[in-house]
Design a protein around this motif. Structure first.
Motif, short mmCIF file in Angstrom:
data_model
loop_
_atom_site.label_atom_id
_atom_site.label_comp_id
_atom_site.label_asym_id
_atom_site.label_seq_id
_atom_site.Cartn_x
_atom_site.Cartn_y
_atom_site.Cartn_z
N GLY A 1 0.80 -1.21 0.00
CA GLY A 1 0.00 0.00 0.00
C GLY A 1 0.83 1.26 0.00
N SER A 2 2.07 1.15 -0.51
CA SER A 2 2.98 2.31 -0.51
C SER A 2 4.06 2.11 -1.55
CB SER A 2 3.62 2.48 0.87
OG SER A 2 4.64 3.47 0.83
N LEU A 3 4.36 3.18 -2.29
CA LEU A 3 5.46 3.13 -3.26
C LEU A 3 6.81 3.18 -2.56
CD1 LEU A 3 4.19 5.52 -6.10
CD2 LEU A 3 4.40 3.03 -6.21
N LEU A 4 6.90 3.96 -1.51
CA LEU A 4 8.18 4.16 -0.83
C LEU A 4 8.51 3.02 0.12
CD1 LEU A 4 7.96 7.99 -0.05
CD2 LEU A 4 9.10 6.85 -1.96
N ASP A 5 7.51 2.42 0.72
CA ASP A 5 7.73 1.35 1.69
C ASP A 5 7.26 0.00 1.14
OD1 ASP A 5 8.75 3.13 3.62
OD2 ASP A 5 6.72 3.70 4.20
N ASN A 6 7.53 -0.24 -0.13
CA ASN A 6 7.11 -1.50 -0.74
C ASN A 6 7.81 -2.71 -0.14
OD1 ASN A 6 9.53 -0.50 -2.16
ND2 ASN A 6 9.29 -2.35 -3.39
N ASP A 7 8.92 -2.48 0.59
CA ASP A 7 9.63 -3.59 1.22
C ASP A 7 8.85 -4.20 2.39
OD1 ASP A 7 10.20 -1.03 2.38
OD2 ASP A 7 11.67 -1.99 3.66
N LEU A 8 7.70 -3.61 2.73
CA LEU A 8 6.86 -4.17 3.79
C LEU A 8 5.90 -5.23 3.25
CD1 LEU A 8 5.95 -0.88 5.71
CD2 LEU A 8 7.78 -2.53 6.21
N SER A 9 5.92 -5.49 1.95
CA SER A 9 4.99 -6.45 1.36
C SER A 9 5.42 -7.88 1.67
CB SER A 9 4.93 -6.25 -0.16
OG SER A 9 6.10 -6.77 -0.77
N PRO A 10 4.50 -8.83 1.69
CA PRO A 10 4.84 -10.25 1.93
C PRO A 10 5.80 -10.81 0.89
CG PRO A 10 2.48 -9.90 2.24
CD PRO A 10 3.03 -8.62 1.66
N ILE A 11 5.62 -10.42 -0.37
CA ILE A 11 6.53 -10.91 -1.41
C ILE A 11 7.96 -10.45 -1.13
CG2 ILE A 11 7.18 -10.63 -3.84
CD1 ILE A 11 4.32 -10.82 -4.61
N PHE A 12 8.11 -9.20 -0.76
CA PHE A 12 9.45 -8.69 -0.47
C PHE A 12 10.07 -9.47 0.69
CE2 PHE A 12 12.91 -5.85 -0.15
CZ PHE A 12 12.89 -5.01 -1.25
N ARG A 13 9.27 -9.73 1.69
CA ARG A 13 9.76 -10.47 2.86
C ARG A 13 10.18 -11.89 2.48
NH1 ARG A 13 5.50 -10.06 5.61
NH2 ARG A 13 4.61 -12.10 5.08
N ASP A 14 9.45 -12.51 1.54
CA ASP A 14 9.73 -13.90 1.17
C ASP A 14 10.81 -14.03 0.10
OD1 ASP A 14 7.76 -14.66 2.94
OD2 ASP A 14 6.20 -14.80 1.39
N TRP A 15 11.09 -12.96 -0.63
CA TRP A 15 12.03 -13.06 -1.75
C TRP A 15 13.40 -12.45 -1.49
CZ3 TRP A 15 9.34 -12.03 -7.12
CH2 TRP A 15 8.35 -12.99 -7.32
N THR A 16 13.52 -11.53 -0.56
CA THR A 16 14.80 -10.84 -0.37
C THR A 16 15.88 -11.80 0.12
OG1 THR A 16 15.81 -8.88 0.62
CG2 THR A 16 14.37 -10.19 2.03
N LEU A 17 17.13 -11.44 -0.14
CA LEU A 17 18.27 -12.31 0.22
C LEU A 17 18.70 -12.04 1.65
CD1 LEU A 17 20.46 -14.34 -0.57
CD2 LEU A 17 21.80 -12.45 -1.48
N ILE A 18 18.39 -12.98 2.53
CA ILE A 18 18.81 -12.92 3.93
C ILE A 18 19.65 -14.18 4.19
CG2 ILE A 18 18.05 -12.83 6.33
CD1 ILE A 18 15.48 -11.53 5.35
N PRO A 19 20.95 -14.06 4.40
CA PRO A 19 21.84 -15.22 4.46
C PRO A 19 21.39 -16.38 5.34
CG PRO A 19 23.13 -13.22 4.40
CD PRO A 19 21.70 -12.79 4.50
N PRO A 20 20.99 -16.17 6.60
CA PRO A 20 20.60 -17.33 7.41
C PRO A 20 19.40 -18.09 6.84
CG PRO A 20 20.98 -15.41 8.80
CD PRO A 20 20.96 -14.92 7.40
N LEU A 21 18.45 -17.37 6.25
CA LEU A 21 17.28 -18.04 5.68
C LEU A 21 17.66 -18.86 4.45
CD1 LEU A 21 14.56 -15.24 5.99
CD2 LEU A 21 15.03 -17.17 7.53
N VAL A 22 18.59 -18.34 3.65
CA VAL A 22 19.07 -19.11 2.50
C VAL A 22 19.75 -20.38 2.99
CG1 VAL A 22 20.66 -19.13 0.55
CG2 VAL A 22 19.33 -17.07 1.05
#
Length: 290
Positions: free
Chosen positions: A93-114
């Protein structure tokens, strides 16, 4: 008295009398079945046969050079990145804070999760962007670099170099970035295109100085500004440079004896870079999971 021989008729239209003929095969043909040639006129069958015998023009990478090159893959990659950003912005619901979306949370590269099995993040992170400015900068760079790189390498090799560069950036970020870092963006792949274009200029015997200066400036910005993944940029640059060098220079170094063997050597080089990248990803992921 000898009977008068019948008038010649078109070989494709027997009901049409004609005094014309193909200067190549000699068969009589009507005006509809003839085409102008450098010397005389040729029938449509001879024209078609001649076109099939013309060898296609190839680029230095061995790709067939299109008469009107359209960077279809580059446009498709831009559209895919924009579509993913639009989806994350809609979810957040935001252009600037799009990193709050579920897709962003599930797709971003976070080393321990990988390291704990979410390996697909090393690929999906390359299609995420933090806000519209990040997206616009990367897509402009992709548009500028991608068009020429795609034309020279050909679409298939271009896709391979792009993906290898993306994975190279993810591998470096996974191995060398802080453990709890969150990495996203097409920058690793785009830095790979920087390296690819530099190699292309060297192969074409043109000066790569301007491209090297541009790379240096961008790396300086990566070091100077906080929140930018320097390791991701360097990893993409290294992978893209190595893959493109394998395509354009490895056949010469290994003295390929035919265009087919040259293309095979180029693909083998890209595969080798991809394997090294994947080995680094697996090793780094296992290490970060501990």
């Amino acid at each position: 008295m000898n009977p008068q021989p019948p008038a010649p008729t078109c070989y494709r239209h027997p009901d049409r009398v004609t005094g014309l003929g193909c200067t190549r095969c000699g068969r009589p043909a009507c005006p509809e079945c003839l085409r102008s040639a450098a010397v005389g006129q040729h029938c449509v069958d001879c024209v078609r046969q001649a076109e099939g015998q013309v060898r296609p023009v190839r680029t230095v990478a061995g790709a067939v050079a299109p008469t009107r090159p359209t960077p279809v893959v580059t446009y498709a990659l831009i559209a895919l990145n924009v579509a993913v950003f639009a989806l994350t912005a809609a979810q957040a619901g935001s252009l600037l804070d799009n990193d709050l979306s579920p897709i962003f949370r599930d797709w971003t590269l976070i080393p321990p999760l990988v390291g704990h099995g979410e390996w697909l993040r090393v690929l999906t992170a390359g299609f995420l962007h933090f806000g519209p400015v990040h997206l616009l900068i990367n897509m402009f760079a992709l548009y500028v670099l991608g068009r020429d790189t795609e034309t020279v390498l050909g679409r298939t090799r271009y896709v391979a170099v792009y993906l290898v560069s993306l994975l190279g950036g993810s591998a470096a970020a996974l191995a060398l970035a802080p453990v709890l870092s969150s990495t996203a963006g097409a920058s690793g792949a785009i830095y790979g295109l920087f390296g690819a274009m530099t190699v292309i200029l060297l192969r074409l015997r043109q000066s790569p100085v301007q491209m090297l200066v541009l790379i240096a400036i961008n790396l300086f910005i990566s070091v100077s500004l906080p929140g930018i993944s320097l390791w991701g940029h360097l990893g993409g640059l290294a992978a893209g440079t190595a893959a493109t060098a394998g395509i354009l220079f490895a056949p010469q170094w290994l003295q390929a004896r035919s265009p087919e063997s040259a293309r095979a050597i180029g693909w083998a080089a890209v595969a080798a870079v991809a394997v090294v990248t994947l080995v680094v990803i697996v090793a780094a992921g296992v290490q970060r999971a501990l």
